[in-house]
Scaffold this active site. Structure first.
Site, PDB file in Angstrom:
ATOM      1  N   GLU A  85       0.770  -1.153  -0.017  1.00 17.95           N
ATOM      2  CA  GLU A  85       0.024   0.056   0.094  1.00 17.95           C
ATOM      3  C   GLU A  85       0.735   1.213  -0.049  1.00 17.95           C
ATOM      4  OE1 GLU A  85      -3.040   0.232  -0.536  1.00 17.95           O
ATOM      5  OE2 GLU A  85      -4.254  -1.209   0.058  1.00 17.95           O
ATOM      6  N   SER A 347     -30.401 -33.549  47.964  1.00 20.92           N
ATOM      7  CA  SER A 347     -29.699 -34.042  49.415  1.00 20.92           C
ATOM      8  C   SER A 347     -28.196 -33.562  49.423  1.00 20.92           C
ATOM      9  CB  SER A 347     -29.331 -35.460  49.061  1.00 20.92           C
ATOM     10  OG  SER A 347     -30.813 -36.212  48.967  1.00 20.92           O
TER      11      SER A 347
END
Length: 693
Positions: A85, A347
């Site tokens: 770029e 339980s």
């Protein structure tokens, strides 16, 4: 001659002055540039303890945009990006004048645009302002903003903005989101082929999308041109370039990570606007827990879900948390976090009740207790199988999860005492009415899986309360308050470790207990080893029954698979503390051989006066006592000799003929209990201070 030199000098001075004024005007023009907003919103990301992304969220408009990773981006990607770029990115001031002259010459020579002159700084300016690409006025504006950005931000910040804003097709921006979407990985681990594609895509994000069949040829050609440039610049050698060209393109968009989805959602709500939220979650264990939850519900009845929580009980850090087996499934209420929902514990509260009884000096694992029909007011509880075993040991009662013995013990302790202790252990019980009842110990109250795991953490930590946390540093706290003594905690853990594990596994590695709520609405398993504590819940989030769902068959296998996932990190259960009494029933102190409810009295004979109620006279309950040496004198009143004294659940003086004894004591909180010959007991808690110097 002199006049000519003077004229030249004057002209040079005027030119220099004009140049200085032009430069100053140029600088003022650039400095006066009104910049767009430089704050780029990014989606919240929730991270595991090692920085692994657990879950990402889009920004408000549904756009996937994430901050670049703190660990950085693959250096080859940055080299390929700059090489493709803007090769002079690190040397120009925002505008590449050489590139402008080159582009103009090529346009004149060929009669069309051959190459552009837009720098990365100019592209960043366009992305910030969402401006057009071809208009010359827009180009001039971008050049001005780029020059201003260079002066105010510098190269690294500009590159960071580009990496956040570059478009990658659809609703995805930024290299981090693109790397996760196209390759399912962080950008620090990109291959050359992957880097090349991410360099090429922002130039034409829609016409080069590799998931669109019509756009794949353009994507492939653009990617290979980037690879060719990288080879020409020496970023890739010939072999690496050839390998990159041969690599296939991705053919689909990947879903963003969604580990610990409900936990992440809650943390985001609790921390609005935070870009990064760190957690204590272990990414590998979290993935294992989610696989186990999904496997557990596969093939089950409709709408059955599962929840899992795993923590390090030494630090309180939550390592894995699954709130629902399938969080995206509305049919099974996957949006409900079942680690925090109130459900019946079945339980699973029984071990904590037995630990309290042992700490009070009422029972020992080898104490005999009755499992026979009994009425507690108008309530006549039954065992799960409607059978009674007669006289059993406390150990057998806990291993077989018998109901009558634990209710007898609960009656002696008192429901208020039990619920207060459970609350101290971090378990917020929800119950009907103002006063707790005995049914609490059989699951007659609501509690969350998180709190249940927290309560079992107290057992695992030798009786000290545990506070779970899911954020780093949130667990820093003072010494946790004791819920019960080390000896009682170890005795209960030792009993639980002897329960046969599911699937034929060897016992002794994990202390655990299962629970099944009334009507088979909840199946639970909770357990711990020497370092970790975990809980598993299965059922329907809407509370409807799941016929045949038992904690031992549904949840326990998942619990043990979770401990298996720890691998070499598993920690053996600890040996007994010195204060633990490990003897058979016949060798126990007489009051501990058979359970007698607190205050149970034998009928006095003719002419006899009933004995005075047993109590601890010194130290009184709640007292603060300053020690004068290694021993403390304690005194009881009433009852029938001989007396046995327990300190923090451990017998320290047995068969004392007088109600006075010298007991070893250390600074800190201690629970003192005395038992007389008839099995009556009294208790006091006190805090001892070190001797004054």
């Amino acid at each position: 001659m002199g006049r000519r030199l003077l004229a030249l000098a004057l002209a040079a001075g005027l030119l220099a002055h004009g140049a200085d004024r032009a430069r100053a005007a140029w600088d003022r023009w650039i400095d006066a540039t009104e910049l767009p907003a430089l704050t780029v919103p990014v989606g919240t990301e929730v991270l595991a303890r090692d920085g692994t992304l657990l879950r990402a969220f889009p920004v408000g408009n549904g756009l996937w945009r994430l901050a670049p990773p703190q660990s950085g981006v693959d250096p080859r990607f940055l080299s390929m990006l700059v090489g493709w770029e803007d090769r002079r990115f690190y040397s120009h001031d925002g505008v590449d004048r050489r590139a402008i002259l080159r582009a103009a010459w090529q346009t004149l020579r060929h009669g069309r645009v051959v190459s552009g002159a837009s720098t990365l700084s100019m592209q960043t300016a366009r992305l910030l302002e969402r401006g057009p690409t071809g208009d010359w006025r827009a180009k001039l504006r971008q050049a001005r903003v780029a020059l201003a950005l260079e002066r105010r931000l510098g190269k690294e910040r500009i590159l960071d903005l580009y990496l956040r804003l570059a478009p990658y097709g659809g609703n995805t921006e930024g290299v981090r989101a693109a790397s996760l979407m196209w390759f399912g990985k962080e950008p620090r681990r990109l291959t050359p082929a992957e880097s090349a594609l991410l360099v090429a895509l922002p130039q034409a994000p829609e016409s080069r999308r590799p998931d669109l069949p019509a756009a794949r040829p353009a994507a492939l050609a653009a990617r290979n041109r980037v690879i060719d440039r990288a080879q020409a610049l020496g970023i890739l050698d010939a072999e690496a370039a050839a390998t990159a060209r041969a690599a296939p393109l991705p053919d689909r968009r990947r879903a963003f990570p969604a580990r610990a989805a409900l936990l992440a959602d809650r943390l985001r709500r609790e921390n609005p606007g935070a870009p990064r939220i760190e957690t204590t979650i272990d990414a590998r264990l979290q993935a294992a827990a989610e696989r186990l939850a999904a496997r557990a519900v596969a093939g089950q009845a409709a709408q059955v879900s599962a929840a899992i929580l795993l923590a390090d009980h030494r630090s309180g850090e939550i390592l894995a948390e699954v709130g629902a087996a399938q969080f995206a499934d509305n049919a099974s209420s996957g949006f409900v976090d079942m680690t925090r929902a109130l459900r019946s514990p079945g339980s699973t509260l029984k071990p904590l009740v037995y630990a309290l009884g042992m700490d009070e000096g009422l029972i020992h694992p080898e104490t005999l207790i009755e499992d026979r029909p009994a009425a507690f007011g108008r309530w006549q509880p039954q065992n799960f199988d409607n059978r009674f075993r007669g006289t059993v040991t406390v150990r057998q009662a806990l291993v077989e999860s018998l109901n009558i013995p634990v209710v007898r013990l609960a009656e002696a302790l008192g429901p208020a005492r039990i619920t207060a202790s459970l609350r101290q252990a971090g378990m917020a019980l929800s119950q009907q009415g103002d006063q707790p009842g005995l049914a609490v110990v059989l699951g007659g109250a609501g509690v969350s899986l998180r709190d249940l795991v927290q309560g079992y953490g107290a057992l695992a930590r030798g009786g000290r309360a545990l506070r779970l946390h899911d954020r780093p540093g949130a667990g820093a706290e003072a010494a946790a308050a004791p819920v019960f003594g080390r000896a009682a905690a170890w005795q209960v853990a030792h009993v639980l470790a002897g329960i046969a594990p599911p699937g034929g596994r060897a016992a002794g590695r994990v202390a655990y207990k299962t629970g099944t709520s009334y009507g088979h609405r909840d199946a639970l398993a909770v357990g711990f080893d020497g370092g970790f504590v975990a809980g598993v819940w299965m059922g329907r989030p809407d509370g409807t029954p799941v016929p045949g769902a038992f904690g031992g068959e549904y949840a326990a296998p998942v619990l043990f698979d979770l401990f298996d996932a720890l691998g070499p990190r598993a920690v053996p259960l600890p040996p007994p503390p010195p204060s633990a009494l490990t003897v058979p029933n016949a060798a126990l102190p007489r009051p501990l051989r058979r359970f007698a409810p607190r205050g149970a009295l034998q009928a006095p004979g003719p002419g006899q006066r009933p004995p005075e109620a047993l109590s601890v006279q010194f130290p009184p309950d709640g007292a603060v006592v300053e020690l004068s040496g290694p021993a403390l004198t304690v005194r009881a009143r009433g009852g029938t000799p001989p007396y046995s004294w327990l300190l923090n659940g451990a017998p320290v003086a047995v068969g004392q003929p007088l109600p006075v004894a010298e007991l070893p004591a250390e600074p800190g909180f201690s629970a003192l209990a005395v038992i007389d010959a008839e099995g009556r007991s009294a208790r006091a808690g006190f805090r001892a201070l070190p001797p004054a110097e």
